[in-house]
Design a protein around this motif. Structure first.
Motif, mmCIF file in Angstrom:
data_model
loop_
_atom_site.group_PDB
_atom_site.id
_atom_site.type_symbol
_atom_site.label_atom_id
_atom_site.label_comp_id
_atom_site.label_asym_id
_atom_site.label_seq_id
_atom_site.Cartn_x
_atom_site.Cartn_y
_atom_site.Cartn_z
ATOM 1 N N GLY A 108 12.419 8.490 2.687
ATOM 2 C CA GLY A 108 12.530 9.245 3.705
ATOM 3 C C GLY A 108 11.488 10.125 3.018
ATOM 4 N N GLU A 109 10.700 10.411 2.457
ATOM 5 C CA GLU A 109 9.729 11.396 2.970
ATOM 6 C C GLU A 109 8.910 11.683 3.777
ATOM 7 O OE1 GLU A 109 6.172 12.880 -0.448
ATOM 8 O OE2 GLU A 109 7.281 10.097 -1.011
ATOM 9 N N LYS A 110 8.166 11.890 4.984
ATOM 10 C CA LYS A 110 7.995 11.894 5.990
ATOM 11 C C LYS A 110 6.292 12.470 5.203
ATOM 12 C CE LYS A 110 11.542 11.869 8.976
ATOM 13 N NZ LYS A 110 12.125 12.172 10.436
ATOM 14 N N ILE A 111 5.571 12.270 6.298
ATOM 15 C CA ILE A 111 3.508 12.506 6.621
ATOM 16 C C ILE A 111 3.566 12.313 8.183
ATOM 17 C CG2 ILE A 111 3.370 12.310 4.119
ATOM 18 C CD1 ILE A 111 2.087 9.438 5.463
ATOM 19 N N PHE A 154 -0.767 7.399 11.596
ATOM 20 C CA PHE A 154 -1.516 6.631 11.023
ATOM 21 C C PHE A 154 -3.052 6.210 11.025
ATOM 22 C CE2 PHE A 154 2.748 5.079 10.818
ATOM 23 C CZ PHE A 154 3.298 4.110 9.790
ATOM 24 N N SER A 155 -4.002 6.092 10.340
ATOM 25 C CA SER A 155 -5.374 5.978 10.587
ATOM 26 C C SER A 155 -6.322 5.205 9.444
ATOM 27 C CB SER A 155 -6.118 7.163 10.648
ATOM 28 O OG SER A 155 -6.465 7.975 9.545
ATOM 29 N N SER A 156 -7.360 4.989 10.018
ATOM 30 C CA SER A 156 -8.364 4.543 9.081
ATOM 31 C C SER A 156 -9.586 4.613 9.625
ATOM 32 C CB SER A 156 -8.246 2.953 8.529
ATOM 33 O OG SER A 156 -9.252 2.574 7.976
ATOM 34 N N ILE A 182 0.806 -0.850 -0.026
ATOM 35 C CA ILE A 182 0.238 0.100 -0.036
ATOM 36 C C ILE A 182 1.161 1.508 -0.077
ATOM 37 C CG2 ILE A 182 -1.894 1.436 1.470
ATOM 38 C CD1 ILE A 182 -3.309 -1.195 1.535
ATOM 39 N N PHE A 183 1.805 1.423 0.743
ATOM 40 C CA PHE A 183 2.849 2.628 0.490
ATOM 41 C C PHE A 183 3.979 2.357 0.121
ATOM 42 C CE2 PHE A 183 0.637 1.872 5.274
ATOM 43 C CZ PHE A 183 -0.330 3.353 5.313
ATOM 44 N N ASP A 184 4.635 1.091 -0.689
ATOM 45 C CA ASP A 184 5.354 1.217 -0.958
ATOM 46 C C ASP A 184 5.187 1.347 -2.811
ATOM 47 O OD1 ASP A 184 8.122 0.962 -1.769
ATOM 48 O OD2 ASP A 184 7.817 -1.471 -2.630
ATOM 49 N N TYR A 239 7.078 2.192 8.592
ATOM 50 C CA TYR A 239 6.992 2.838 7.754
ATOM 51 C C TYR A 239 6.438 3.702 9.009
ATOM 52 C CZ TYR A 239 6.689 1.256 3.449
ATOM 53 O OH TYR A 239 6.994 1.090 1.861
ATOM 54 N N ALA A 240 7.146 3.563 10.395
ATOM 55 C CA ALA A 240 7.056 4.060 11.071
ATOM 56 C C ALA A 240 7.777 5.066 11.796
ATOM 57 C CB ALA A 240 7.246 3.018 12.836
ATOM 58 N N HIS A 241 8.511 5.319 11.024
ATOM 59 C CA HIS A 241 9.859 7.022 11.128
ATOM 60 C C HIS A 241 9.722 7.272 10.226
ATOM 61 C CE1 HIS A 241 12.657 4.000 12.626
ATOM 62 N NE2 HIS A 241 13.007 4.776 13.702
#
Length: 291
Positions: free
Chosen positions: A120-123, A223-225, A112-114, A216-218
């Motif tokens: 290095g991109e942060k959200i 996170f939410s849904s 889903i994230f890859d 992707y914790a860093h």
């Protein structure tokens, strides 16, 4: 203000989203971010970046987030027609600098994230309104039931004025209701396949988000849904707690789990949120990122 109308751009089969419920999700996320802010300030401006997982043809969550709070948004989507629609809506609303619609080939065991989040991109957060149904047949059966319910409700509302209606109007009304009863789809309940269903339904989809979130914790603070059913919420919370127990060396520890109830009665749902950062770390995150 969303221009032009959805009907001018969106595919005819796409979900037409009720805006108030979508806005509530964004507002609740703003509350969570404010609680994470070192200055306890209202989270506004482009320094805040969010990800909408599966934005759909309407791109509704990013549109609300940018227009109300000025956030920058990444909108991920897998359906080609929905991607084109979302990009066109962003373009005509002059938001191409604020909303980045990213295409991702997501099938089978794809991530889903890859391919969406860059190294290095942060959200600051991710949101998701996951596909609810486990199959196309399950959606079609439920959709037909809802449409029949609306048709019956409309008939009951019209009956009190039938006494003064002419015979012609009565016949017209009967013809309209006959058509409504025969319908099995509605864009209020409908949408493209990827918007509505996936193998395993919302449990499988959100489980995948939870499973991948530890990788992707860093890169993400919250996170939410959305979760539609209480039984599913229990399953997801258990999965989060199990993940906390079974973490690998060097992985961040799950620090916070929140639930926020939305709506009421049969229309209620829950926002499930989780973070791998404790309260002081969340405030430090916001300080470093300037919000």
């Amino acid at each position: 203000n969303i221009h032009p109308t959805y009907g001018d751009i969106m595919p005819c089969t796409a979900l037409v989203p009720p805006v108030p419920g979508r806005a509530d999700y964004v507002h609740y996320m703003a509350d969570v971010l404010q609680q994470s802010s070192a200055g306890n300030m209202s989270p506004r401006g482009e320094k805040i970046v969010g990800l909408d997982i599966g934005t759909g043809a309407s791109c509704i969550y990013p549109l609300i987030a940018t227009s109300v709070y000025g956030w920058n948004m990444i909108a991920s989507e897998i359906n080609t027609a929905s991607i084109e629609s979302a990009r066109e809506i962003v373009k005509v609303n002059a938001l191409t600098e604020k909303i980045d619609v990213r295409s991702h080939s997501h099938s089978g065991e794809s991530s889903i994230f890859d391919g969406i989040l860059q190294p290095g991109e942060k959200i600051d957060f991710c949101i998701c309104n996951p596909p609810f149904y486990s199959s196309k047949e399950a959606f079609q059966a439920e959709n037909a039931r809802k449409v029949r319910g609306l048709a019956k409700g409309g008939l009951n509302k019209i009956r009190p004025i039938e006494e003064v209606a002419t015979t012609v109007k009565q016949q017209q009304h009967e013809q309209i209701m006959k058509k409504e009863n025969s319908r099995t789809t509605s864009n209020n309940f409908g949408g493209t396949d990827s918007e509505l269903w996936c193998q395993g339904g919302e449990v499988a989809f959100v489980s995948k988000i939870i499973s991948e979130s530890k990788q992707y914790a860093h890169q993400c603070l919250w996170f939410s849904s959305l979760i539609s059913r209480h039984a599913n919420l229990k399953k997801m919370e258990k999965l989060l707690l199990d993940m906390k127990k079974g973490r690998k060396e060097k992985q961040r520890v799950l620090r916070a789990i929140k639930r926020i109830r939305m709506g009421a009665g049969h229309k209620s749902s829950t926002i499930l949120l989780w973070s791998f950062w404790n309260k002081s770390e969340r405030m430090e995150w916001s300080r470093i990122r300037g919000w």
